[in-house]
Design a protein around this motif. Structure first.
Motif, PDB file in Angstrom:
ATOM      1  N   ALA A   1       0.883  -1.189  -0.128  1.00 28.74           N
ATOM      2  CA  ALA A   1      -0.064  -0.170   0.169  1.00 28.74           C
ATOM      3  C   ALA A   1       0.768   1.116  -0.077  1.00 28.74           C
ATOM      4  N   LEU A   2       1.894   1.282   0.687  1.00 26.67           N
ATOM      5  CA  LEU A   2       2.895   2.356   0.777  1.00 26.67           C
ATOM      6  C   LEU A   2       3.510   2.374  -0.522  1.00 26.67           C
ATOM      7  N   ALA A   3       3.805   1.641  -1.272  1.00 28.57           N
ATOM      8  CA  ALA A   3       4.334   1.558  -2.623  1.00 28.57           C
ATOM      9  C   ALA A   3       3.344   2.004  -3.481  1.00 28.57           C
ATOM     10  N   GLY A   4       2.089   1.731  -3.519  1.00 27.32           N
ATOM     11  CA  GLY A   4       1.165   2.075  -4.169  1.00 27.32           C
ATOM     12  C   GLY A   4       0.776   3.490  -4.374  1.00 27.32           C
ATOM     13  N   ALA A   5       0.818   4.067  -3.136  1.00 25.94           N
ATOM     14  CA  ALA A   5       0.615   5.434  -2.727  1.00 25.94           C
ATOM     15  C   ALA A   5       1.614   6.470  -3.116  1.00 25.94           C
ATOM     16  N   GLY A   6       2.962   5.786  -3.569  1.00 29.65           N
ATOM     17  CA  GLY A   6       4.299   6.584  -3.929  1.00 29.65           C
ATOM     18  C   GLY A   6       4.797   6.800  -2.646  1.00 29.65           C
ATOM     19  N   ARG A   7       4.641   6.315  -1.667  1.00 29.26           N
ATOM     20  CA  ARG A   7       5.496   6.682  -0.510  1.00 29.26           C
ATOM     21  C   ARG A   7       6.763   5.944  -0.423  1.00 29.26           C
ATOM     22  N   VAL A   8       6.855   4.630  -1.231  1.00 26.67           N
ATOM     23  CA  VAL A   8       8.255   4.343  -0.978  1.00 26.67           C
ATOM     24  C   VAL A   8       8.440   3.581  -2.417  1.00 26.67           C
ATOM     25  N   LYS A   9       9.658   3.469  -2.892  1.00 25.81           N
ATOM     26  CA  LYS A   9      10.331   2.896  -3.994  1.00 25.81           C
ATOM     27  C   LYS A   9      10.507   1.481  -4.263  1.00 25.81           C
ATOM     28  N   GLN A  10      10.632   0.823  -3.090  1.00 25.62           N
ATOM     29  CA  GLN A  10      11.076  -0.550  -3.121  1.00 25.62           C
ATOM     30  C   GLN A  10      10.471  -1.267  -1.566  1.00 25.62           C
ATOM     31  N   LEU A  11      10.459  -2.577  -1.769  1.00 25.83           N
ATOM     32  CA  LEU A  11      10.373  -3.367  -0.610  1.00 25.83           C
ATOM     33  C   LEU A  11      11.501  -4.176  -0.015  1.00 25.83           C
ATOM     34  N   VAL A  12      11.845  -3.924   1.323  1.00 28.15           N
ATOM     35  CA  VAL A  12      12.903  -4.850   1.728  1.00 28.15           C
ATOM     36  C   VAL A  12      12.184  -5.809   2.484  1.00 28.15           C
ATOM     37  N   LEU A  13      12.387  -7.013   2.471  1.00 23.25           N
ATOM     38  CA  LEU A  13      11.839  -8.127   3.252  1.00 23.25           C
ATOM     39  C   LEU A  13      12.684  -9.006   4.075  1.00 23.25           C
ATOM     40  N   SER A  14      12.715  -8.769   5.370  1.00 17.36           N
ATOM     41  CA  SER A  14      13.610  -9.169   6.686  1.00 17.36           C
ATOM     42  C   SER A  14      12.950 -10.176   7.147  1.00 17.36           C
ATOM     43  N   GLY A  15      13.552 -11.432   7.086  1.00 23.02           N
ATOM     44  CA  GLY A  15      13.208 -12.731   8.022  1.00 23.02           C
ATOM     45  C   GLY A  15      13.770 -13.867   7.510  1.00 23.02           C
ATOM     46  N   GLY A  16      14.373 -14.410   8.636  1.00 23.18           N
ATOM     47  CA  GLY A  16      15.224 -15.891   8.204  1.00 23.18           C
ATOM     48  C   GLY A  16      14.152 -17.214   8.557  1.00 23.18           C
ATOM     49  N   VAL A  17      15.016 -18.107   8.696  1.00 23.83           N
ATOM     50  CA  VAL A  17      14.160 -19.446   8.762  1.00 23.83           C
ATOM     51  C   VAL A  17      13.301 -19.361  10.132  1.00 23.83           C
ATOM     52  N   ASP A  18      11.951 -19.766   9.803  1.00 20.61           N
ATOM     53  CA  ASP A  18      11.076 -19.903  11.033  1.00 20.61           C
ATOM     54  C   ASP A  18      11.265 -21.245  11.483  1.00 20.61           C
TER      55      ASP A  18
END
Length: 201
Positions: A68-85
């Motif tokens: 939603a932030l990207a769609g609203a032009g608030r961010v240029k990219q997503l960074v996804l952080s999380g390892g092995v569950d």
């Protein structure tokens, strides 16, 4: 002995409730104050990957907030952080990536697939962000998590490397009473644990 033990237990309960009250007041404020400035990236913090055989809505809801932030032009990219569950062996960042693409997000994605705690989300995402030339970040997590996140950001010096804002993801987990209650029980304990380890300053 019993009166002393009772007094200690009462003090512990009161401290726990006080921490919980601070967390939940902050959660309400975070929901009322979405990010105001555009940023280079949204850093989406991990959570349990699957729940009852399906992608955990607590995790995918955070991704939806980033989209939603990207769609609203608030961010240029997503960074996804999380390892092995440790509960199901899946990599949280990869589950988030699959969900983002399934939701139609076609923008740039960066993965940090090794961290196993909020503190490590921040420290292990830092080189990923720097390598991408990111200078400003919106950190995305659920409302009850953000009080602790903000303190870990300051304690780690993450805010010295990046201009940081925060976005509270109003996930279905947040809106369902059961998951709200779970968050209320767990988060004060996480705060105390971080404080004992010197991570909250």
């Amino acid at each position: 002995m019993r009166p002393v033990l009772g007094a200690v237990l009462l003090a512990g309960v009161l401290a726990y409730l006080a921490i919980a009250g601070v967390i939940w007041r902050h959660a309400a404020a975070a929901l009322a104050r979405p990010p105001q400035q555009p940023a280079d990236a949204a850093l989406i913090l991990g959570n349990r990957a699957y729940l009852r055989g399906k992608p955990n809505p607590c995790l995918t809801g955070r991704v939806d907030a980033g989209i939603a932030l990207a769609g609203a032009g608030r961010v240029k990219q997503l960074v996804l952080s999380g390892g092995v569950d440790k509960e199901d062996g899946r990599i949280e960042a990869e589950v988030m990536e699959s969900h983002a693409r399934a939701q139609g997000y076609g923008g740039p994605l960066l993965l940090e697939p090794a961290s196993t705690s909020t503190r490590l989300n921040l420290s292990m995402s830092t080189p990923v962000l720097k390598a991408a030339g990111v200078r400003s970040v919106i950190v995305v997590s659920e409302p009850y998590h953000l009080w602790r996140v903000e303190r870990l950001v300051r304690a780690s010096g993450f805010d010295k490397d990046f201009d940081v804002q925060y976005a509270a993801a109003s996930t279905s987990c947040w809106r369902r009473f059961g998951m709200v209650f779970k968050g209320a029980l767990r988060e004060p304990l996480a705060v105390v644990n971080n404080a004992f380890n010197g991570y909250l300053h």
